[in-house]
Design an enzyme around this catalytic site. Structure first.
Site, PDB file in Angstrom:
ATOM      1  N   SER A 162       0.837  -1.203   0.000  1.00 25.04           N
ATOM      2  CA  SER A 162       0.000   0.000   0.000  1.00 25.04           C
ATOM      3  C   SER A 162       0.867   1.247   0.000  1.00 25.04           C
ATOM      4  CB  SER A 162      -0.911   0.003   1.232  1.00 25.04           C
ATOM      5  OG  SER A 162      -1.461   1.293   1.410  1.00 25.04           O
ATOM      6  N   ASP A 169      -6.028   0.977  -9.412  1.00 24.55           N
ATOM      7  CA  ASP A 169      -7.222   1.803  -9.631  1.00 24.55           C
ATOM      8  C   ASP A 169      -7.846   1.568 -11.006  1.00 24.55           C
ATOM      9  OD1 ASP A 169      -6.940   2.831  -7.114  1.00 24.55           O
ATOM     10  OD2 ASP A 169      -5.783   4.563  -7.757  1.00 24.55           O
ATOM     11  N   LYS A 218     -11.506  -0.600  -1.107  1.00 25.88           N
ATOM     12  CA  LYS A 218     -11.389   0.726  -1.739  1.00 25.88           C
ATOM     13  C   LYS A 218     -12.653   1.531  -1.433  1.00 25.88           C
ATOM     14  CE  LYS A 218      -7.325   0.233  -3.429  1.00 25.88           C
ATOM     15  NZ  LYS A 218      -6.251   1.061  -2.871  1.00 25.88           N
ATOM     16  N   ARG A 242     -14.869  -3.203  -4.570  1.00 24.91           N
ATOM     17  CA  ARG A 242     -14.902  -3.136  -6.036  1.00 24.91           C
ATOM     18  C   ARG A 242     -15.021  -4.504  -6.705  1.00 24.91           C
ATOM     19  NH1 ARG A 242     -10.614   1.891  -6.852  1.00 24.91           N
ATOM     20  NH2 ARG A 242     -12.153   3.492  -6.324  1.00 24.91           N
TER      21      ARG A 242
END
Ligand code: S3P
Length: 457
Positions: free
Chosen positions: A187, A340, A367, A371
Site C-alpha cells: 500500500s 485503480d 477501496k 470493487r
C-alpha cells in the site's frame, strides 16, 4: 479563489450546471470518436504537493493541481494546520507553507471520501505535538485504518479508532522515534504515512515493501532535498524530530492523471481502428501497468516521453489504437501498478474474447467500495458472465451488453466511470445512479465523455 470556494464549485458541477448530489446520468451507446485529450492533474501527486508545500518554508506555486473534492479537502486540512492556499484565475495554486510546524486545528477535520488524504495526513499529524481528529464520509468510515494505527503507535503516537478499526480517528502526536517496519500489505498510502511520520521522528525510519507500489512520495521528497534513500524494497528517511523538516518552497508541475486517462484509453482499445491520444499524462511505471494489459489484449500502444530526465516524474503522450481484444490474466506484482484501473480491466474483460482473470487483488475489496462485489454485480446486470473470487474475478466475453437494470455506483467514482465506458458498448442507453462521486477525482468526466462524441444526459 479560496480553497473553500473551489470545493463548493466542484460539488455543484455537472454537464448542465445543476446540483449533482444523488444525480443519475444516462449514457447512450456508440458515438465514441476517439481523438486527442488532456486530463486533469494527477490525484496522488496533487495530495502530496498539498502536504509537502504545506509544510515547506515560503510560497510554492503548483501547476496542474487537481481541483476535485479529494485533493481540495486535503488542501483545506493543510489550511487548518496553518498553511495558506489560493488559486489564481488560471488555476495555478499557491501554498504558503508552515515551515514544518503544524498547529492544532479547532474541531475535527473531515477529509470526505479520500483514503489517500486520510492516511497521508495521519502520518503528518502523528509527527507533530498536537491532538487531531480526522474523519470522512460514509465510505471512508468503513475503510480499514489499523494498517496505519500499527506503525504510528510503534513510532510512539497514540491513535484512537472505532472498535471496528475505522475513523473517526484521534491522533495524539509528537515524540516519535524511527522504526523499521515491514508493510503487511502492498500500500502506497501506508508506506507514505510511515515516511511522512518518519520526517518528524528522532532517528531513521525504514519501510520495507512486499511489492513495489507507486513512489510519488519518494520522488517528491528527493526533489525537495529530503534525506531519503531507496534500496530495493527498503525505503529509509532520516527524521528531523518533532520540529519537523525545513524544506524550501519550490515550483511543482502535476502531470495529467493516468488513472483518469485510462477511461479514454480503454474505450479506444476495445474499438478496432479507433485511437485516443492523451497528452501531458503521468507515465510513472508504477502507475501504467494497464498499458501492458492493453497490449496483451491486442491493442496497439505508443508512448512518447516529453518530460526531462531531471523532472521528478515521467510524463508524456500516450496513444492507444483499438483492436478485437482477447482476454488476459492480471495478478501478482502487476496489481499495485494498476490497482485503480482494475474495474476497467473487468469492463474490458466483458468486451474481449475469452477469459479475463483478475487475481491477487483482495485490496480491491477495501477501496471506496468493495470493487470486486460491486463490479461483479454491475457487470452481471449488464449481461456479462462473471465469476467472483475472494481476490478478484473471472470475466468471460464478449458479452452482449444489455442493461437489464441500472448501474449502481455505490458512491464509488471509479465504478461510475468504468461502467460509463462499458455503456458505450451497450445495446440501449444505460442509467448510472449516484454519480456525484465522480467529482471526488474527475469533475470534468461527463463533459469530456460528451466531447468525445458520446451522448450523455
Ligand atoms: C494511492 C494509493 C493506492 C490507490 C489510491 C491512491 C496513493 O491505494 O488505490 O487511489 O495516492 O498513494 P493503496 O496504496 O492503499 O493501495
Amino acid at each position: 479563489m479560496a480553497v473553500s470556494t473551489a470545493l463548493k464549485n466542484k460539488r455543484r458541477l455537472d454537464v448542465n450546471g445543476m446540483d449533482v448530489q444523488m444525480q443519475t446520468q444516462i449514457v447512450h451507446p456508440g458515438g465514441f470518436t476517439g481523438g486527442v485529450v488532456r486530463v486533469p492533474g494527477d490525484k496522488s501527486i496533487s495530495h502530496r504537493t498539498a502536504l509537502l508545500a504545506g509544510i515547506s518554508s515560503g510560497t510554492s506555486e503548483i501547476q496542474g493541481f487537481l481541483q476535485a473534492e479529494d485533493c481540495l479537502n486535503t488542501l483545506k486540512a493543510m489550511e487548518a494546520f496553518g498553511a495558506r492556499a489560493w488559486f489564481d484565475d488560471d488555476g495555478v495554486l499557491s501554498i504558503q507553507g508552515t515551515g514544518g510546524k503544524m498547529i492544532e486545528p479547532v474541531g475535527p477535520l473531515d477529509v470526505g471520501n479520500s483514503g489517500t488524504g486520510m492516511r497521508l495526513l495521519a502520518g503528518l499529524c502523528a509527527g507533530a505535538p498536537i491532538t487531531v481528529t480526522l474523519t470522512g464520509d460514509e465510505s471512508l468510515q468503513s475503510r480499514p485504518m489499523r494498517r496505519i494505527q500499527e506503525p504510528l503507535e510503534l513510532m510512539g503516537a497514540k491513535v484512537e479508532l472505532t472498535p471496528e478499526g475505522t475513523v473517526p480517528m484521534t491522533i495524539h502526536g509528537g515524540g516519535l522515534r524511527g522504526i523499521e517496519y515491514r508493510l503487511p500489505t502492498a500500500s502506497a498510502q501506508v508506506k507514505s504515512c510511515c515516511i511522512l511520520a518518519g520526517l518528524y521522528a528522532e532517528g531513521r525510519t525504514t519501510v520495507r515493501e512486499p511489492i513495489p507500489t507507486r513512489d510519488h512520495t519518494e520522488r517528491m521528497l528527493r526533489a525537495v532535498g529530503a534525506p531519503i534513500r531507496v534500496e530495493g524494497e527498503y525505503i529509509s528517511v532520516e527524521g528531523f524530530g518533532q520540529r519537523g523538516p525545513r524544506f524550501m518552497a519550490r515550483p511543482y508541475m502535476v502531470p495529467g492523471d493516468f488513472s483518469s486517462a485510462a477511461y479514454w484509453l480503454a474505450a479506444a482499445a476495445a474499438m478496432p481502428g479507433v485511437s485516443v491520444t492523451v497528452e501531458s499524462v503521468g507515465l510513472n511505471l508504477r502507475r501504467t501497468a494497464l498499458l501492458d494489459v492493453l497490449r496483451r489484449m491486442g491493442a496497439k500502444v505508443e508512448i512518447v516521453r516529453t518530460s526531462a530526465p531531471t523532472d521528478p516524474e515521467v510524463y508524456g503522450t500516450v496513444t492507444v489504437i483499438g483492436a478485437d481484444l482477447t482476454g488476459t490474466r492480471v495478478g501478482g506484482a502487476e496489481i499495485p501498478n494498476l490497482i485503480d484501473e482494475l474495474p476497467l480491466v473487468a469492463v474490458l474483460g466483458a468486451l474481449a474474447r475469452g477469459q479475463t482473470e483478475i487475481r491477487d487483488a483482495e485490496e480491491l475489496r477495501v477501496k471506496e467500495s468493495d470493487r470486486v462485489a460491486v463490479m461483479v454485480e454491475n457487470l452481471r446486470n449488464l449481461g456479462a458472465e462473471v465469476e467472483e473470487r475472494p481476490d478478484g474475478m473471472v470475466v468471460t466475453g464478449p458479452a452482449r451488453i444489455t442493461p437489464a437494470k441500472s448501474v449502481r455506483s455505490y458512491g464509488d467514482h471509479r465504478v461510475a466511470m468504468s461502467m460509463s465506458i462499458l455503456s458505450i458498448f451497450a445495446t440501449e442507453p444505460v442509467c448510472i445512479g449516484n454519480v456525484a462521486c465522480v467529482n471526488t477525482s474527475y469533475p470534468e468526466f461527463w463533459e469530456q465523455l460528451s466531447n468525445l462524441g458520446v451522448k450523455v444526459e
